[in-house]
Design a protein around this motif. Structure first.
Motif, PDB file in Angstrom:
ATOM      1  N   HIS A   2       0.817  -1.215   0.000  1.00 51.94           N
ATOM      2  CA  HIS A   2       0.000   0.000   0.000  1.00 51.94           C
ATOM      3  C   HIS A   2       0.850   1.264   0.000  1.00 51.94           C
ATOM      4  CE1 HIS A   2      -3.666  -2.339   0.789  1.00 51.94           C
ATOM      5  NE2 HIS A   2      -2.914  -3.058   1.605  1.00 51.94           N
ATOM      6  N   ILE A   3       2.095   1.130  -0.463  1.00 55.69           N
ATOM      7  CA  ILE A   3       2.990   2.289  -0.391  1.00 55.69           C
ATOM      8  C   ILE A   3       2.504   3.439  -1.276  1.00 55.69           C
ATOM      9  CG2 ILE A   3       4.537   1.581  -2.277  1.00 55.69           C
ATOM     10  CD1 ILE A   3       6.851   2.511  -0.387  1.00 55.69           C
ATOM     11  N   HIS A   4       1.743   3.108  -2.305  1.00 59.58           N
ATOM     12  CA  HIS A   4       1.227   4.158  -3.189  1.00 59.58           C
ATOM     13  C   HIS A   4       0.138   4.987  -2.512  1.00 59.58           C
ATOM     14  CE1 HIS A   4      -1.462   0.705  -3.645  1.00 59.58           C
ATOM     15  NE2 HIS A   4      -2.413   1.578  -4.003  1.00 59.58           N
ATOM     16  N   GLN A   5      -0.351   4.516  -1.347  1.00 55.24           N
ATOM     17  CA  GLN A   5      -1.402   5.238  -0.641  1.00 55.24           C
ATOM     18  C   GLN A   5      -0.855   6.176   0.446  1.00 55.24           C
ATOM     19  OE1 GLN A   5      -4.084   2.301   0.885  1.00 55.24           O
ATOM     20  NE2 GLN A   5      -4.675   1.529  -1.131  1.00 55.24           N
ATOM     21  N   ILE A   6       0.472   6.340   0.479  1.00 53.07           N
ATOM     22  CA  ILE A   6       1.077   7.211   1.493  1.00 53.07           C
ATOM     23  C   ILE A   6       0.532   8.634   1.372  1.00 53.07           C
ATOM     24  CG2 ILE A   6       3.232   8.370   2.165  1.00 53.07           C
ATOM     25  CD1 ILE A   6       4.710   5.808   1.632  1.00 53.07           C
ATOM     26  N   ASN A   7       0.178   9.179   2.528  1.00 51.55           N
ATOM     27  CA  ASN A   7      -0.198  10.596   2.593  1.00 51.55           C
ATOM     28  C   ASN A   7       1.036  11.357   3.093  1.00 51.55           C
ATOM     29  OD1 ASN A   7      -1.267  12.946   4.541  1.00 51.55           O
ATOM     30  ND2 ASN A   7      -2.655  12.711   2.804  1.00 51.55           N
TER      31      ASN A   7
END
Length: 386
Positions: A2-7
């Motif tokens: 889920h690294i692409h979902q980092i805020n």
């Protein structure tokens, strides 16, 4: 995954919190740095409107204290309730006691398992009447208390009173407290519990125990705490049974110039007395290992010490013997008596002597009412020969 979902604002805020705590703890260890971080992050989120950038906050906390409600068991599925209760108890008590032991060792104080269990039980009974979650020893709260310099239960009482005041009058202040800062605080506090040197010490002490520790840790990471505790206990019991099943059996020899008898494999200078075989079993003699012990003694006499006329069983390292163990020694006595080999016992003390008294071994292999040393057994045998 889920690294692409980092805020990124949340990530930077959390990292900034970690950096602040690290620097502040080094420069100003006596100040309430955690409190400063919490209040500062609330101001920052409020002024900069970071919520609009995706930074998650605690949100609205309803004011007031929970009301008293007596649970109605008739409304509950008892099977599910008992299963969940047992699971929560097992995890909370074991984890809480482990945390308590960890900090007791660090701060040099003693803890009482029974007192911990009593406190946990009473607390859960009380919280169950106020719609609360199950109570357990909190790793993060313990770590925060320790870092803050708390020395007694008074710290928890003061903390509880402050929380009650906050719940009654000041919950609105924490509406904009970011989750990232709470995570940073917990990560910073518990970092000291990642104890790599402890794993190294376990590895050097016992490869088997190290393997159990690693397997248990992996089960925690991939399957959960309850599954890990169960598998850890099972593996530990299997390891214990294996040690009991294969006890160390030492042949003793006399040290030159001393009335001391040691394992001849570990101390080559210890010399065996002619026609005398001295055997010491390092461990309890129970049904699990009786056959192995008996076969090992037969092998020693039939293969390595064929001249044996006196067999001395040294019980100095044996703390317990069960009925099957006593029967095994009686079998040895009967068999070796037919071969003309005398069996006698040395260093039988305390509870072990009490167990021996309940069998025929008292008359067969124990000489007199006073526990004999190995030297005493040899002298009595030599006197009988002469």
């Amino acid at each position: 995954m889920h690294i692409h979902q980092i805020n990124f604002p949340s990530l930077l805020l959390g990292l900034g919190g970690l950096v602040f705590l690290y620097v502040a703890s080094k420069k100003f260890p006596k100040l309430p740095n955690t409190l400063f971080l919490v209040l500062g992050s609330i101001v920052l989120v409020t002024v900069a409107n970071l919520s609009s950038l995706g930074v998650e906050v605690v949100g609205h906390i309803p004011p007031g204290l929970p009301s008293l409600i007596i649970p109605d068991p008739a409304l509950l599925d008892v099977n599910i309730l008992v299963t969940l209760a047992a699971t929560v108890f097992l995890i909370s008590f074991i984890e809480g006691y482990l945390f308590a032991s960890e900090y007791a060792a660090k701060n040099r104080y003693k803890i009482d398992k029974n007192q911990e269990l009593l406190a946990l039980g009473i607390s859960n009974i009380a919280v169950g009447m106020f719609q609360g979650l199950p109570v357990a020893g909190s790793l993060s709260r313990t770590a925060v208390n320790n870092e803050s310099g708390a020395k007694s239960q008074l710290a928890s009482i003061v903390s509880g009173l402050i929380i009650m005041l906050v719940l009654l009058f000041f919950t609105g202040i924490f509406t904009n407290l970011p989750h990232a800062i709470l995570a940073a605080i917990i990560l910073f506090i518990i970092k000291n519990l990642v104890d790599i040197p402890h794993f190294k010490s376990i590895y050097h002490f016992s490869k088997i125990e190290f393997s159990i520790a690693i397997i248990t840790m992996l089960f925690v990471l991939f399957f959960g705490a309850l599954e890990a505790i169960v598998i850890g206990v099972i593996l530990s019991v299997v390891g214990l049974i294996n040690k009991m099943y294969n006890p160390h059996i030492a042949v003793l020899g006399k040290m030159p110039g001393k009335d001391q008898f040691l394992d001849i494999k570990r101390r080559p200078e210890a010399k065996r007395i002619p026609e005398v075989l001295i055997v010491r079993v390092d461990g309890s003699q129970i049904f699990l290992n009786n056959e192995d012990i008996k076969n090992r003694i037969f092998e020693l006499i039939e293969n390595d010490y064929k001249d044996t006329k006196l067999l001395i069983l040294d019980f100095e390292a044996t703390s317990f013997i069960d009925h099957s163990g006593a029967e095994m020694i009686e079998e040895l006595y009967c068999e070796f008596k037919l071969r003309g080999i005398k069996i006698t016992a040395a260093n039988i003390y305390g509870p072990l002597r009490d167990s021996i008294r309940k069998t025929e071994l008292e008359e067969e292999i124990v000489e007199g009412t006073i526990p004999l040393t190995i030297e005493d057994c040899i002298k009595l045998w030599e006197n009988e020969k002469s």
